[in-house]
Motif scaffolding. Structure first.
Motif, PDB file in Angstrom:
ATOM      1  N   THR A  29      21.306 107.292  19.265  1.00 42.20           N
ATOM      2  CA  THR A  29      19.899 107.606  19.537  1.00 42.20           C
ATOM      3  C   THR A  29      19.579 107.260  20.978  1.00 42.20           C
ATOM      4  N   ALA A  30      19.074 108.228  21.704  1.00 43.89           N
ATOM      5  CA  ALA A  30      18.718 107.998  23.110  1.00 43.89           C
ATOM      6  C   ALA A  30      17.578 108.924  23.506  1.00 43.89           C
ATOM      7  N   SER A  31      16.853 108.505  24.516  1.00 39.11           N
ATOM      8  CA  SER A  31      15.793 109.343  25.084  1.00 39.11           C
ATOM      9  C   SER A  31      16.320 110.056  26.316  1.00 39.11           C
ATOM     10  N   VAL A  32      16.117 111.365  26.343  1.00 38.76           N
ATOM     11  CA  VAL A  32      16.435 112.151  27.534  1.00 38.76           C
ATOM     12  C   VAL A  32      15.340 111.887  28.560  1.00 38.76           C
ATOM     13  N   VAL A  33      15.736 111.730  29.807  1.00 44.16           N
ATOM     14  CA  VAL A  33      14.777 111.538  30.898  1.00 44.16           C
ATOM     15  C   VAL A  33      15.058 112.625  31.930  1.00 44.16           C
ATOM     16  N   LEU A  34      14.157 113.605  32.013  1.00 40.77           N
ATOM     17  CA  LEU A  34      14.309 114.703  32.966  1.00 40.77           C
ATOM     18  C   LEU A  34      13.331 114.524  34.113  1.00 40.77           C
ATOM     19  N   ARG A  35      13.850 114.442  35.331  1.00 39.25           N
ATOM     20  CA  ARG A  35      12.960 114.441  36.489  1.00 39.25           C
ATOM     21  C   ARG A  35      12.889 115.863  37.015  1.00 39.25           C
ATOM     22  N   VAL A  36      11.670 116.373  37.128  1.00 40.59           N
ATOM     23  CA  VAL A  36      11.501 117.773  37.545  1.00 40.59           C
ATOM     24  C   VAL A  36      11.383 117.839  39.064  1.00 40.59           C
ATOM     25  N   SER A  37      11.830 118.954  39.624  1.00 37.27           N
ATOM     26  CA  SER A  37      11.783 119.110  41.080  1.00 37.27           C
ATOM     27  C   SER A  37      10.397 119.527  41.557  1.00 37.27           C
ATOM     28  N   THR A  42      13.330 112.266  22.566  1.00 32.90           N
ATOM     29  CA  THR A  42      14.325 111.426  21.880  1.00 32.90           C
ATOM     30  C   THR A  42      15.210 112.251  20.956  1.00 32.90           C
ATOM     31  N   ILE A  43      16.504 111.981  21.014  1.00 34.94           N
ATOM     32  CA  ILE A  43      17.495 112.684  20.179  1.00 34.94           C
ATOM     33  C   ILE A  43      18.251 111.655  19.346  1.00 34.94           C
ATOM     34  N   THR A  44      18.437 111.949  18.061  1.00 35.84           N
ATOM     35  CA  THR A  44      19.259 111.125  17.186  1.00 35.84           C
ATOM     36  C   THR A  44      20.391 111.981  16.635  1.00 35.84           C
ATOM     37  N   LEU A  45      21.616 111.542  16.867  1.00 36.97           N
ATOM     38  CA  LEU A  45      22.794 112.277  16.397  1.00 36.97           C
ATOM     39  C   LEU A  45      23.129 111.858  14.965  1.00 36.97           C
TER      40      LEU A  45
END
Length: 300
Positions: A182-190, A19-22
């Motif tokens: 404020t948003a959550s990064v969602v990374l899908r890994v290969s 999660t990132i908050t600017l």
């Protein structure tokens, strides 16, 4: 289709979140906020091992939930608080596909769904059923005094089980049309373990803005485990309590029996001296003890 307890309705196996908050001062207007997410998306998506990089204002099964009053255009209730309430999630254009939430009707979001283009939303199937009649695609809703067009319907996802067992009624909106700091990064890994990309995530964020870092960096599987574990913990506590109660009951029964036997020791000695079978006496004591246990179990 309904969401089972074992199937949360989204992928958990190969996804990393954080999660990132600017800060308000540096990202005072919506255009600055949108530029940040756009640049971060491009940077993360180009990293080796990243199959998809997307954002959401609320992770599925989260303890946090942004809610909004929603009603059909032209049918505003007298009091806004009487309108139906639904979960409201601001997501990037590829988010629904990245986390594997299947599309059931219409379309998902595209990069064309931006500020200045017609406002659109995608509904979960429960939201579509509760809010609209007939085919929801093309129908109009009002959210926070903004009229939007429904362009698609996606499968339900499981709600936080500590809040409700019902699937979540969710309205998804493009993050570019509804900016958030404020948003959550969602990374899908290969391939490989999602947490292996945690350092990469922080490095890419720092390159874009050295003041920022992601918090709560966890695999999606861990996010779900954290939500579900309080239930498992409660079950364990209840089990432990029952075990302790059983021990206490056993100790109590033992105490009663020991006291009874102590009182009858002289009697037992006399009976043995007169020729009674010691094994038969022991069996009698055991039967009395088991009778006490049975009475205790039946009584509660």
């Amino acid at each position: 289709g309904r969401v089972s307890r074992s199937d949360p309705g989204f992928r958990t196996a190969d996804v990393l979140t954080g999660t990132i908050t600017l800060p308000d001062a540096a990202y005072a207007d919506d255009s600055a906020t949108t530029r940040f997410w756009d640049r971060l998306h491009e940077s993360l998506a180009s990293e080796p091992g990243v199959a998809a990089a997307e954002f959401t204002s609320v992770l599925p099964m989260s303890f946090n939930e942004e809610r909004a009053h929603v009603y059909v255009e032209g049918q505003r209730p007298t009091r806004l608080e009487d309108a139906r309430s639904a979960g409201f999630r601001r997501v990037s254009s590829g988010y629904l596909g990245a986390v594997g939430i299947p599309r059931l009707r219409g379309r998902s979001f595209s990069d064309a769904d931006r500020s200045g283009s017609p406002p659109v939303v995608v509904l979960s199937e429960t939201a579509a059923r509760l809010l609209l009649q007939g085919d929801p695609v093309g129908q109009r809703l009002v959210i926070s005094d903004r009229a939007v067009t429904v362009v698609g319907v996606v499968r339900d996802t499981r709600a936080n089980p500590l809040m409700t067992d019902s699937p979540t009624s969710v309205v998804y909106a493009p993050i570019a049309q509804w900016p958030t700091r404020t948003a959550s990064v969602v990374l899908r890994v290969s391939s490989g373990e999602p947490t292996a990309l945690a350092a990469t995530l922080q490095q890419v964020i720092a390159r874009q803005d050295a003041r920022l870092a992601a918090g709560d960096v966890l695999s999606m599987r861990r996010v779900v485990d954290v939500v579900v574990s309080p239930q498992a913990g409660t079950a364990q506590i209840l089990l432990a309590s029952a075990f302790i109660a059983l021990i206490m009951a056993a100790v109590g029964t033992y105490g009663v029996m020991a006291y009874t036997v102590a009182l009858r020791t002289r009697e037992f000695g006399v009976r043995v001296a007169l020729g009674a079978d010691p094994h038969r006496i022991a069996r009698g004591v055991a039967v009395r003890g088991l009778t006490l246990v049975a009475v205790g179990l039946v009584g509660g």
